[in-house]
Design a protein around this motif. Structure first.
Motif, PDB file in Angstrom:
ATOM      1  N   GLU A 312       0.841  -1.209   0.000  1.00  0.00           N
ATOM      2  CA  GLU A 312       0.000   0.000   0.000  1.00  0.00           C
ATOM      3  C   GLU A 312       0.876   1.259   0.000  1.00  0.00           C
ATOM      4  N   MET A 313       1.953   1.206   0.787  1.00  0.00           N
ATOM      5  CA  MET A 313       2.860   2.366   0.870  1.00  0.00           C
ATOM      6  C   MET A 313       3.491   2.662  -0.499  1.00  0.00           C
ATOM      7  N   VAL A 314       3.941   1.608  -1.186  1.00  0.00           N
ATOM      8  CA  VAL A 314       4.558   1.806  -2.504  1.00  0.00           C
ATOM      9  C   VAL A 314       3.560   2.442  -3.460  1.00  0.00           C
ATOM     10  N   GLU A 315       2.306   1.983  -3.398  1.00  0.00           N
ATOM     11  CA  GLU A 315       1.291   2.527  -4.303  1.00  0.00           C
ATOM     12  C   GLU A 315       1.018   4.011  -4.008  1.00  0.00           C
ATOM     13  N   ILE A 316       1.008   4.353  -2.737  1.00  0.00           N
ATOM     14  CA  ILE A 316       0.780   5.758  -2.368  1.00  0.00           C
ATOM     15  C   ILE A 316       1.889   6.641  -2.956  1.00  0.00           C
ATOM     16  N   ILE A 317       3.129   6.144  -2.900  1.00  0.00           N
ATOM     17  CA  ILE A 317       4.266   6.919  -3.423  1.00  0.00           C
ATOM     18  C   ILE A 317       4.209   7.002  -4.950  1.00  0.00           C
ATOM     19  N   THR A 318       3.908   5.881  -5.621  1.00  0.00           N
ATOM     20  CA  THR A 318       3.849   5.926  -7.096  1.00  0.00           C
ATOM     21  C   THR A 318       2.730   6.874  -7.546  1.00  0.00           C
ATOM     22  N   ARG A 319       1.634   6.891  -6.790  1.00  0.00           N
ATOM     23  CA  ARG A 319       0.536   7.810  -7.151  1.00  0.00           C
ATOM     24  C   ARG A 319       0.968   9.259  -6.979  1.00  0.00           C
ATOM     25  N   GLU A 320       1.756   9.535  -5.931  1.00  0.00           N
ATOM     26  CA  GLU A 320       2.252  10.908  -5.738  1.00  0.00           C
ATOM     27  C   GLU A 320       3.147  11.339  -6.903  1.00  0.00           C
ATOM     28  N   PHE A 321       3.950  10.400  -7.403  1.00  0.00           N
ATOM     29  CA  PHE A 321       4.801  10.716  -8.564  1.00  0.00           C
ATOM     30  C   PHE A 321       3.949  11.085  -9.775  1.00  0.00           C
ATOM     31  N   ILE A 322       2.875  10.306 -10.006  1.00  0.00           N
ATOM     32  CA  ILE A 322       2.011  10.574 -11.163  1.00  0.00           C
ATOM     33  C   ILE A 322       1.286  11.922 -10.981  1.00  0.00           C
ATOM     34  N   LEU A 323       0.858  12.186  -9.737  1.00  0.00           N
ATOM     35  CA  LEU A 323       0.130  13.442  -9.463  1.00  0.00           C
ATOM     36  C   LEU A 323       1.000  14.689  -9.656  1.00  0.00           C
ATOM     37  N   MET A 324       2.333  14.503  -9.581  1.00  0.00           N
ATOM     38  CA  MET A 324       3.230  15.661  -9.778  1.00  0.00           C
ATOM     39  C   MET A 324       2.985  16.306 -11.147  1.00  0.00           C
ATOM     40  N   ALA A 325       2.581  15.471 -12.124  1.00  0.00           N
ATOM     41  CA  ALA A 325       2.388  15.997 -13.485  1.00  0.00           C
ATOM     42  C   ALA A 325       0.987  16.566 -13.678  1.00  0.00           C
ATOM     43  N   GLY A 326       0.150  16.448 -12.644  1.00  0.00           N
ATOM     44  CA  GLY A 326      -1.236  16.907 -12.766  1.00  0.00           C
ATOM     45  C   GLY A 326      -1.388  18.388 -12.491  1.00  0.00           C
ATOM     46  N   ALA A 327      -2.616  18.760 -12.146  1.00  0.00           N
ATOM     47  CA  ALA A 327      -2.925  20.184 -11.915  1.00  0.00           C
ATOM     48  C   ALA A 327      -2.121  20.725 -10.740  1.00  0.00           C
ATOM     49  N   LEU A 328      -1.738  21.983 -10.877  1.00  0.00           N
ATOM     50  CA  LEU A 328      -0.911  22.603  -9.849  1.00  0.00           C
ATOM     51  C   LEU A 328      -1.522  23.945  -9.467  1.00  0.00           C
ATOM     52  N   GLY A 329      -1.908  24.083  -8.213  1.00  0.00           N
ATOM     53  CA  GLY A 329      -2.548  25.328  -7.775  1.00  0.00           C
ATOM     54  C   GLY A 329      -1.551  26.472  -7.691  1.00  0.00           C
ATOM     55  N   GLU A 330      -2.012  27.658  -8.000  1.00  0.00           N
ATOM     56  CA  GLU A 330      -1.167  28.864  -7.957  1.00  0.00           C
ATOM     57  C   GLU A 330      -0.616  29.081  -6.546  1.00  0.00           C
ATOM     58  N   VAL A 331      -1.508  28.916  -5.549  1.00  0.00           N
ATOM     59  CA  VAL A 331      -1.106  29.140  -4.148  1.00  0.00           C
ATOM     60  C   VAL A 331      -0.014  28.142  -3.762  1.00  0.00           C
ATOM     61  N   GLU A 332      -0.236  26.888  -4.150  1.00  0.00           N
ATOM     62  CA  GLU A 332       0.719  25.826  -3.809  1.00  0.00           C
ATOM     63  C   GLU A 332       2.102  26.117  -4.407  1.00  0.00           C
ATOM     64  N   LEU A 333       2.109  26.543  -5.665  1.00  0.00           N
ATOM     65  CA  LEU A 333       3.382  26.819  -6.339  1.00  0.00           C
ATOM     66  C   LEU A 333       4.082  28.020  -5.690  1.00  0.00           C
ATOM     67  N   GLU A 334       3.308  29.068  -5.414  1.00  0.00           N
ATOM     68  CA  GLU A 334       3.904  30.265  -4.798  1.00  0.00           C
ATOM     69  C   GLU A 334       4.495  29.932  -3.427  1.00  0.00           C
ATOM     70  N   ARG A 335       3.772  29.090  -2.698  1.00  0.00           N
ATOM     71  CA  ARG A 335       4.238  28.713  -1.355  1.00  0.00           C
ATOM     72  C   ARG A 335       5.577  27.976  -1.453  1.00  0.00           C
ATOM     73  N   ALA A 336       5.666  27.038  -2.415  1.00  0.00           N
ATOM     74  CA  ALA A 336       6.902  26.264  -2.580  1.00  0.00           C
ATOM     75  C   ALA A 336       8.061  27.176  -2.985  1.00  0.00           C
ATOM     76  N   LYS A 337       7.767  28.144  -3.874  1.00  0.00           N
ATOM     77  CA  LYS A 337       8.814  29.060  -4.338  1.00  0.00           C
ATOM     78  C   LYS A 337       9.304  29.941  -3.186  1.00  0.00           C
ATOM     79  N   THR A 338       8.345  30.436  -2.395  1.00  0.00           N
ATOM     80  CA  THR A 338       8.716  31.294  -1.260  1.00  0.00           C
ATOM     81  C   THR A 338       9.543  30.500  -0.249  1.00  0.00           C
ATOM     82  N   GLN A 339       9.119  29.268  -0.022  1.00  0.00           N
ATOM     83  CA  GLN A 339       9.820  28.411   0.942  1.00  0.00           C
ATOM     84  C   GLN A 339      11.257  28.141   0.477  1.00  0.00           C
ATOM     85  N   LEU A 340      11.411  27.886  -0.827  1.00  0.00           N
ATOM     86  CA  LEU A 340      12.738  27.611  -1.374  1.00  0.00           C
ATOM     87  C   LEU A 340      13.638  28.838  -1.234  1.00  0.00           C
ATOM     88  N   LYS A 341      13.063  30.030  -1.532  1.00  0.00           N
ATOM     89  CA  LYS A 341      13.852  31.266  -1.414  1.00  0.00           C
ATOM     90  C   LYS A 341      14.256  31.514   0.033  1.00  0.00           C
TER      91      LYS A 341
END
Length: 434
Positions: A312-341
């Motif tokens: 089950e754990m492996v499947e959860i991780i593989t699904r997260e990898f696939i979801l990376m290519a899916g829709a990406l919220g503006e807020v989520e992206l901005e948060r990640a960029k701010t955090q990285l900076k």
């Protein structure tokens, strides 16, 4: 002093030379009879020293009062170019390495071991896939001659950078001329013959270690027995433009141990917290890592759970990898960029980090990108960039490292199938009933 030399260059040599050099650093040299003498000299300038080796770089560092610059550069030059490698020091190093290897297999934190395994799986028997730790059987084979023949090829002026922080550039240049220019190293300066310039070949694959983890930490509250999985895919080198989108993606995935997952109230907004640790309370860890080198990179997710829930754990991780290519919220992206900076800026508050940043960048590219340039590049990352790099990454074969009780581990083919499917689900297992 940073040298472009590491375990990735050991293909034609005995594995473990870099590990030896790291342990032998700041021992006796032409000017200093012992390690104690070096430490006493540094002490006069309130100084400390350290040597760290990685897959592609070895770094000899000293922090001391700026007034002692001349002494410190002289000492560094001596330590790097004129080490003695006495028989006694070699023997001590062998013991230290054997102890470290034992410790590595007994530690409750499997992180260093898994990192080794995922590199070995991703780059089978080449460059960054070579072992960073000295194998036990090589500890007795490595001697002064072996080290000298290696140093002759890799410790050459064109592969070294002298970096300094908190001092005037001109002063450093003067010291470099005085102590490093035209110095004959102890192994002699004959022409280098075979410098390994091979480029990392990503192979993908799986490395499994069946291990009883039930007695890893005995105590009043023992850690439960866990199985650890790491799944990685090839990203890109730190010289490519896609490096920045990958860094943002790694921030966006984030994650950590379940112990610190206090739900949204704690401000834990990364995907591995929200989608994995908050929803699946039985998972002990889900963390994203990004390793990057001059010619390749590896984005991986480490997860750990009870052996019964491995599938089950492996499947959860593989699904997260696939979801990376899916829709990406503006807020989520901005948060990640701010955090990285903010992480970049926070890290560059400390001088040792600035020193390493300057040294590594100059070693790789001969220039240094300044923090504000990097921040501008981070700001420019668009959702389309993330989607593009992920789509490209998912076309590769995965690298898998698994440690612990692996009874329920899906096959490599199934993990590969899940990562090339639309939803990241593992192929169903049909049981045959008689």
């Amino acid at each position: 002093v940073l040298v472009s030399s590491g375990s990735r260059h050991e293909a034609k040599y005995l594995s473990g030379i870099t590990h030896f050099l790291e342990k032998l650093a700041f021992s006796s040299s032409a000017q200093f009879a012992s390690k104690d003498e070096i430490l006493l000299t540094l002490e006069k300038h309130g100084g400390i020293c350290d040597c760290q080796a990685s897959r592609d770089t070895i770094m000899y560092a000293v922090s001391a009062d700026a007034k002692g610059l001349d002494t410190v550069v002289g000492l560094l030059a001596d330590v790097v170019l004129q080490p003695r490698f006495s028989d006694e020091e070699m023997e001590m190093t062998r013991m230290a390495i054997r102890f470290e290897l034992e410790d590595l297999n007994m530690r409750p934190d499997p992180e260093p071991l898994l990192t080794e395994m995922i590199h070995a799986a991703a780059y089978r028997e080449n460059t960054v896939g070579l072992n960073r730790f000295c194998p036990v059987e090589n500890t007795d084979k490595i001697n002064r001659d072996v080290l000298h023949s290696y140093l002759r090829n890799y410790y050459t002026p064109d592969r070294m950078v002298l970096a300094g922080v908190g001092i005037e550039h001109e002063q450093l240049v003067e010291c470099a001329k005085k102590y490093l220019l035209g110095v004959e190293p102890v192994w002699g300066s004959t022409r280098t013959r075979d410098v390994d310039r091979s480029v990392a070949q990503y192979t993908g694959g799986i490395v499994k270690v069946e291990k009883d983890m039930s007695d890893v930490s005995l105590g009043p509250t023992p850690i439960p027995e866990l199985t650890h999985i790491m799944i990685g895919l090839e990203s890109c080198s730190f010289l490519e433009e896609d490096f920045i989108p990958f860094a943002v993606l790694n921030m966006m995935m984030g994650g950590g141990g379940s112990f610190s997952a206090g739900g949204p109230g704690k401000g834990m907004f990364t995907r591995l917290y929200l989608n994995v640790l908050n929803r699946h309370h039985w998972m002990y860890n889900a963390t994203s890592y990004h390793h990057s080198y001059e010619d390749t990179g590896l984005l991986c997710i480490h997860a750990s759970a009870d052996p019964k829930q491995v599938r089950e754990m492996v499947e959860i991780i593989t699904r997260e990898f696939i979801l990376m290519a899916g829709a990406l919220g503006e807020v989520e992206l901005e948060r990640a960029k701010t955090q990285l900076k903010s992480m970049l800026m926070m890290n560059l508050e400390s001088r040792p980090v600035i020193f390493e940043d300057v040294g590594r960048q100059v070693l790789a590219t001969n220039t240094r990108k300044l923090p504000h340039e990097l921040c501008a590049l981070i700001s420019d990352v668009k959702p389309a960039d993330i989607k593009r790099v992920v789509t490209k990454m998912l076309q590769n074969k995965p690298a898998v490292a698994a440690l612990g009780d692996l009874t329920d581990l899906p096959t490599y083919e199934h993990i590969q199938a899940a990562l090339s499917s639309k939803d990241g689900r593992l192929p169903r297992l049909y049981r045959l009933f008689r």
